[in-house]
Each structure stands twice: as C-alpha cells, then as structure tokens.
Design a protein around this motif. Structure first.
Motif, PDB file in Angstrom:
ATOM      1  N   GLN A  32     -27.126  28.678  13.224  1.00 43.99           N
ATOM      2  CA  GLN A  32     -26.395  28.961  14.457  1.00 43.99           C
ATOM      3  C   GLN A  32     -24.878  28.962  14.295  1.00 43.99           C
ATOM      4  OE1 GLN A  32     -28.170  29.875  17.176  1.00 43.99           O
ATOM      5  NE2 GLN A  32     -29.941  29.621  15.800  1.00 43.99           N
ATOM      6  N   ASP A  33     -24.393  28.385  13.220  1.00 41.15           N
ATOM      7  CA  ASP A  33     -22.947  28.235  13.044  1.00 41.15           C
ATOM      8  C   ASP A  33     -22.537  28.675  11.638  1.00 41.15           C
ATOM      9  OD1 ASP A  33     -22.273  26.809  15.617  1.00 41.15           O
ATOM     10  OD2 ASP A  33     -23.719  25.383  14.770  1.00 41.15           O
ATOM     11  N   PRO A  34     -21.296  29.172  11.507  1.00 44.11           N
ATOM     12  CA  PRO A  34     -20.827  29.551  10.171  1.00 44.11           C
ATOM     13  C   PRO A  34     -20.494  28.321   9.337  1.00 44.11           C
ATOM     14  CG  PRO A  34     -19.077  29.852  11.775  1.00 44.11           C
ATOM     15  CD  PRO A  34     -20.299  29.456  12.551  1.00 44.11           C
ATOM     16  N   MET A  35     -20.741  28.423   8.033  1.00 45.39           N
ATOM     17  CA  MET A  35     -20.256  27.394   7.121  1.00 45.39           C
ATOM     18  C   MET A  35     -18.732  27.521   7.012  1.00 45.39           C
ATOM     19  SD  MET A  35     -22.853  25.585   5.600  1.00 45.39           S
ATOM     20  CE  MET A  35     -22.541  25.269   3.862  1.00 45.39           C
ATOM     21  N   THR A  36     -18.110  26.585   6.327  1.00 48.10           N
ATOM     22  CA  THR A  36     -16.654  26.503   6.305  1.00 48.10           C
ATOM     23  C   THR A  36     -16.006  27.772   5.754  1.00 48.10           C
ATOM     24  OG1 THR A  36     -16.902  24.126   5.917  1.00 48.10           O
ATOM     25  CG2 THR A  36     -14.715  25.045   5.629  1.00 48.10           C
ATOM     26  N   PHE A  37     -16.531  28.312   4.670  1.00 47.97           N
ATOM     27  CA  PHE A  37     -15.964  29.539   4.093  1.00 47.97           C
ATOM     28  C   PHE A  37     -15.962  30.649   5.131  1.00 47.97           C
ATOM     29  CE2 PHE A  37     -15.645  27.761   0.013  1.00 47.97           C
ATOM     30  CZ  PHE A  37     -15.101  28.686  -0.869  1.00 47.97           C
ATOM     31  N   LEU A  38     -17.093  30.851   5.782  1.00 52.25           N
ATOM     32  CA  LEU A  38     -17.221  31.940   6.746  1.00 52.25           C
ATOM     33  C   LEU A  38     -16.380  31.673   7.992  1.00 52.25           C
ATOM     34  CD1 LEU A  38     -18.476  34.604   7.513  1.00 52.25           C
ATOM     35  CD2 LEU A  38     -20.541  33.386   8.253  1.00 52.25           C
ATOM     36  N   ARG A  39     -16.349  30.436   8.457  1.00 52.52           N
ATOM     37  CA  ARG A  39     -15.547  30.101   9.646  1.00 52.52           C
ATOM     38  C   ARG A  39     -14.080  30.454   9.420  1.00 52.52           C
ATOM     39  NH1 ARG A  39     -12.586  25.873  10.281  1.00 52.52           N
ATOM     40  NH2 ARG A  39     -13.708  24.596   8.748  1.00 52.52           N
ATOM     41  N   ASN A  40     -13.559  30.142   8.245  1.00 55.03           N
ATOM     42  CA  ASN A  40     -12.163  30.485   7.949  1.00 55.03           C
ATOM     43  C   ASN A  40     -11.940  31.995   7.988  1.00 55.03           C
ATOM     44  OD1 ASN A  40     -10.198  28.127   6.831  1.00 55.03           O
ATOM     45  ND2 ASN A  40     -12.327  27.562   6.481  1.00 55.03           N
ATOM     46  N   ARG A  41     -12.878  32.752   7.493  1.00 55.36           N
ATOM     47  CA  ARG A  41     -12.748  34.215   7.523  1.00 55.36           C
ATOM     48  C   ARG A  41     -12.721  34.728   8.964  1.00 55.36           C
ATOM     49  NH1 ARG A  41     -17.090  35.916   2.691  1.00 55.36           N
ATOM     50  NH2 ARG A  41     -16.218  34.477   1.128  1.00 55.36           N
ATOM     51  N   LEU A  42     -13.598  34.201   9.779  1.00 55.56           N
ATOM     52  CA  LEU A  42     -13.680  34.657  11.167  1.00 55.56           C
ATOM     53  C   LEU A  42     -12.437  34.276  11.955  1.00 55.56           C
ATOM     54  CD1 LEU A  42     -17.428  33.740  11.706  1.00 55.56           C
ATOM     55  CD2 LEU A  42     -16.487  36.049  11.468  1.00 55.56           C
ATOM     56  N   ASP A  43     -11.906  33.083  11.707  1.00 55.20           N
ATOM     57  CA  ASP A  43     -10.667  32.674  12.371  1.00 55.20           C
ATOM     58  C   ASP A  43      -9.523  33.611  12.004  1.00 55.20           C
ATOM     59  OD1 ASP A  43     -11.927  30.538  13.613  1.00 55.20           O
ATOM     60  OD2 ASP A  43     -11.259  29.058  12.117  1.00 55.20           O
ATOM     61  N   LYS A  44      -9.461  34.008  10.737  1.00 55.13           N
ATOM     62  CA  LYS A  44      -8.393  34.916  10.305  1.00 55.13           C
ATOM     63  C   LYS A  44      -8.583  36.310  10.913  1.00 55.13           C
ATOM     64  CE  LYS A  44      -5.664  33.799   7.947  1.00 55.13           C
ATOM     65  NZ  LYS A  44      -4.319  33.247   8.189  1.00 55.13           N
ATOM     66  N   ALA A  45      -9.813  36.752  11.038  1.00 54.26           N
ATOM     67  CA  ALA A  45     -10.082  38.051  11.665  1.00 54.26           C
ATOM     68  C   ALA A  45      -9.646  38.047  13.123  1.00 54.26           C
ATOM     69  CB  ALA A  45     -11.565  38.379  11.555  1.00 54.26           C
ATOM     70  N   ALA A  46      -9.949  36.961  13.830  1.00 50.93           N
ATOM     71  CA  ALA A  46      -9.515  36.843  15.225  1.00 50.93           C
ATOM     72  C   ALA A  46      -7.993  36.856  15.317  1.00 50.93           C
ATOM     73  CB  ALA A  46     -10.080  35.559  15.829  1.00 50.93           C
ATOM     74  N   GLU A  47      -7.333  36.261  14.336  1.00 48.90           N
ATOM     75  CA  GLU A  47      -5.870  36.257  14.301  1.00 48.90           C
ATOM     76  C   GLU A  47      -5.320  37.667  14.123  1.00 48.90           C
ATOM     77  OE1 GLU A  47      -2.283  34.248  11.604  1.00 48.90           O
ATOM     78  OE2 GLU A  47      -4.335  33.485  11.429  1.00 48.90           O
ATOM     79  N   LEU A  48      -5.972  38.463  13.292  1.00 53.30           N
ATOM     80  CA  LEU A  48      -5.542  39.850  13.090  1.00 53.30           C
ATOM     81  C   LEU A  48      -5.646  40.655  14.384  1.00 53.30           C
ATOM     82  CD1 LEU A  48      -7.139  40.655   9.619  1.00 53.30           C
ATOM     83  CD2 LEU A  48      -4.699  40.564  10.127  1.00 53.30           C
ATOM     84  N   ILE A  49      -6.725  40.453  15.126  1.00 54.69           N
ATOM     85  CA  ILE A  49      -6.894  41.150  16.399  1.00 54.69           C
ATOM     86  C   ILE A  49      -5.815  40.702  17.378  1.00 54.69           C
ATOM     87  CG2 ILE A  49      -8.377  41.368  18.429  1.00 54.69           C
ATOM     88  CD1 ILE A  49      -9.372  43.085  16.171  1.00 54.69           C
ATOM     89  N   ALA A  50      -5.585  39.400  17.471  1.00 51.90           N
ATOM     90  CA  ALA A  50      -4.587  38.876  18.404  1.00 51.90           C
ATOM     91  C   ALA A  50      -3.183  39.368  18.059  1.00 51.90           C
ATOM     92  CB  ALA A  50      -4.627  37.349  18.400  1.00 51.90           C
ATOM     93  N   ALA A  51      -2.920  39.553  16.757  1.00 52.32           N
ATOM     94  CA  ALA A  51      -1.598  40.001  16.315  1.00 52.32           C
ATOM     95  C   ALA A  51      -1.439  41.514  16.413  1.00 52.32           C
ATOM     96  CB  ALA A  51      -1.349  39.550  14.883  1.00 52.32           C
ATOM     97  N   GLY A  52      -2.475  42.216  16.791  1.00 48.28           N
ATOM     98  CA  GLY A  52      -2.401  43.668  16.900  1.00 48.28           C
ATOM     99  C   GLY A  52      -2.419  44.381  15.564  1.00 48.28           C
ATOM    100  N   LYS A  53      -2.848  43.683  14.520  1.00 43.42           N
ATOM    101  CA  LYS A  53      -2.895  44.300  13.191  1.00 43.42           C
ATOM    102  C   LYS A  53      -4.135  45.169  13.001  1.00 43.42           C
ATOM    103  CE  LYS A  53       0.870  42.575  11.354  1.00 43.42           C
ATOM    104  NZ  LYS A  53       1.944  43.423  10.771  1.00 43.42           N
ATOM    105  N   ALA A  54      -5.177  44.930  13.791  1.00 38.91           N
ATOM    106  CA  ALA A  54      -6.401  45.728  13.721  1.00 38.91           C
ATOM    107  C   ALA A  54      -6.921  45.946  15.133  1.00 38.91           C
ATOM    108  CB  ALA A  54      -7.452  45.022  12.866  1.00 38.91           C
ATOM    109  N   LYS A  55      -7.548  47.086  15.345  1.00 36.96           N
ATOM    110  CA  LYS A  55      -8.101  47.402  16.667  1.00 36.96           C
ATOM    111  C   LYS A  55      -9.561  46.989  16.794  1.00 36.96           C
ATOM    112  CE  LYS A  55      -5.041  51.429  16.873  1.00 36.96           C
ATOM    113  NZ  LYS A  55      -4.987  52.912  16.809  1.00 36.96           N
ATOM    114  N   ALA A  56     -10.258  46.970  15.665  1.00 42.75           N
ATOM    115  CA  ALA A  56     -11.681  46.632  15.685  1.00 42.75           C
ATOM    116  C   ALA A  56     -12.047  45.904  14.404  1.00 42.75           C
ATOM    117  CB  ALA A  56     -12.532  47.896  15.837  1.00 42.75           C
TER     118      ALA A  56
END
Length: 242
Positions: free
Chosen positions: A80-104
């Motif tokens: 149900q939850d990401p392990m630490t490696f994956l969680r860090n990746r997802l947090d960074k992806a969300a940061e890219l969206i919030a920063a307007g660096k990616a649209k999708a």
C-alpha cells in the motif's frame, strides 16, 4: 675483515629469508591481472557516466519539459505504500509539477511486481500529496529501465523528458533514454531516510546493471511488452498547457 657481533665459536644468526624472485613476479602478475579485471568490469559503468555527463541537474536548473518520467521501485510490505527509494522519487516528481518544470508525469513500473503493484501505489501516493490525477499517466509495463525508456518513446510518444530517480540509477536511465530517442535530463531525487548499507548495495548492483544496459543499448531490443500507440500522455499534456 667483516665486523660481526658473534663471540668466538658462536654461530652467526641466520639472516631473514627474502621472498624468492619468482614468487614476487607471480604476485606482481596476479596484481596486474586483478587490476585489469576490475577495469574491464567497470567499462560499462564508465560508459553510462560518460554518456550522461552534464545531464543530471537540480530542480531549479532543470529545463522545462512536457513530461517527467518516474521510475518504479519496490513497495512496502502490504503493498500500500512506497518504500523509501520510491517515496523519494515521488516527492521529487511532485516538486517538479509544483515548480512548473513538467506538465504531466509518466509513472512507469511493474503492475505485477514481486512487492506489489508499483504503479498503483505510485499514483495513490502522488494524489495524496497534491498531484492532480489528470496529470498522471500510468505505464504498467515498465519492467526495467530500458523498457521504461523504450515504451515512453514508442508507446507514449515521448521525445523529451525529465527523469526522476536516485543518481545511482539516473546515469544509466539518462543514457538508455537518449539511446532510444528521448532527449533526457535526470533530476536526482536523493534518498532521505535510506540506510547507507542499502545505498552501497544499490551502487554495487548498478555495476552489473550497466552491463545489461550496454547490451540492451547495443541491440536496441524491443520492450518485453509491446503495445500500440497510447495518446493519454499527449492528452494530459494538452489539458495542462495554457
């Protein structure tokens, strides 16, 4: 006359024996062979680092791209939850969206992985952390790094992307994506909360993975699962383009 410290009638102490020259030559040859073997083993690793040189950037320096590709990894026990490696990746992806660096986001992993459904967990986590599901497209057949890159290009029409993973993995990911026609830039996610032993294990594992990457890149193999073109990513990008 040679000076000695022995008393008359006393035998001289034996000098320490020197290793025979032949033994020294054998040891030197073995050392040279060992160095050569290490050099050969590291050739693919050197290649992936050279091919991705200058292509790993922080969020602030990342070029804008329509899509960021997030590579899957193991999920926690219970599925149900990401392990630490994956969680860090997802947090960074969300940061890219919030920063307007990616649209999708194209989240790519194994829907039938040994630890669970990677992409379902990834999608749920992103939604829980403020990423609109309309920005997220799922590729359930990203069975390895090469397949993720190849399917991103062949199935989802990606020609330019930011890649999100740990730097351990990103050199290989950037190299492979560029090899199959994606102008790729890596955004390292870091590994906050990861154990140092786990990080070193992954670094060692990546030496072997670089050999597979070189073989895949050399023969440009098709992905393990081939699919017809999918326009969902293009639709998601269009929906979030002013």
């Amino acid at each position: 006359m040679a000076n000695t410290d022995t008393a008359p009638g006393e035998a001289a102490a034996p000098r320490p024996a020197r290793p025979p020259r032949r033994r020294r030559r054998v040891l030197l040859r073995l050392a040279a062979v060992a160095v050569l073997l290490v050099a050969v083993v590291m050739v693919p690793t050197v290649w992936v680092h050279a091919a991705s040189s200058g292509r790993l950037v922080a969020v602030a320096q990342a070029p804008a791209a329509d899509v960021a590709i997030v590579f899957g990894a193991q999920v926690a026990p219970g599925g149900q939850d990401p392990m630490t490696f994956l969680r860090n990746r997802l947090d960074k992806a969300a940061e890219l969206i919030a920063a307007g660096k990616a649209k999708a986001l194209l989240i790519s992993g194994d829907a039938h992985g040994g630890s669970g459904n990677e992409v379902r967990v990834m999608g749920d986590y992103l939604a829980q952390h403020g990423v609109d599901r309309s920005r997220v497209v799922v590729d359930p057949y990203g069975l390895d790094t090469y397949d993720t890159c190849r399917r991103a290009h062949d199935v989802y029409g990606v020609t330019r992307a930011l890649l999100v993973s740990q730097d351990i993995h990103l050199y290989r990911a950037v190299t492979l994506c560029r090899r199959v026609g994606v102008d790729a830039w890596g955004v390292p996610s870091g590994c906050d909360g990861c154990r140092q032993l786990t990080i070193w294990k992954n670094r060692a594992r990546d030496v072997g993975a670089a050999w597979k990457a070189a073989w895949d890149a050399a023969r440009l193999r098709p992905p393990a699962v081939q699919s017809p073109p999918d326009h969902s990513l293009a639709d998601a990008i269009a929906a979030h383009t002013p």
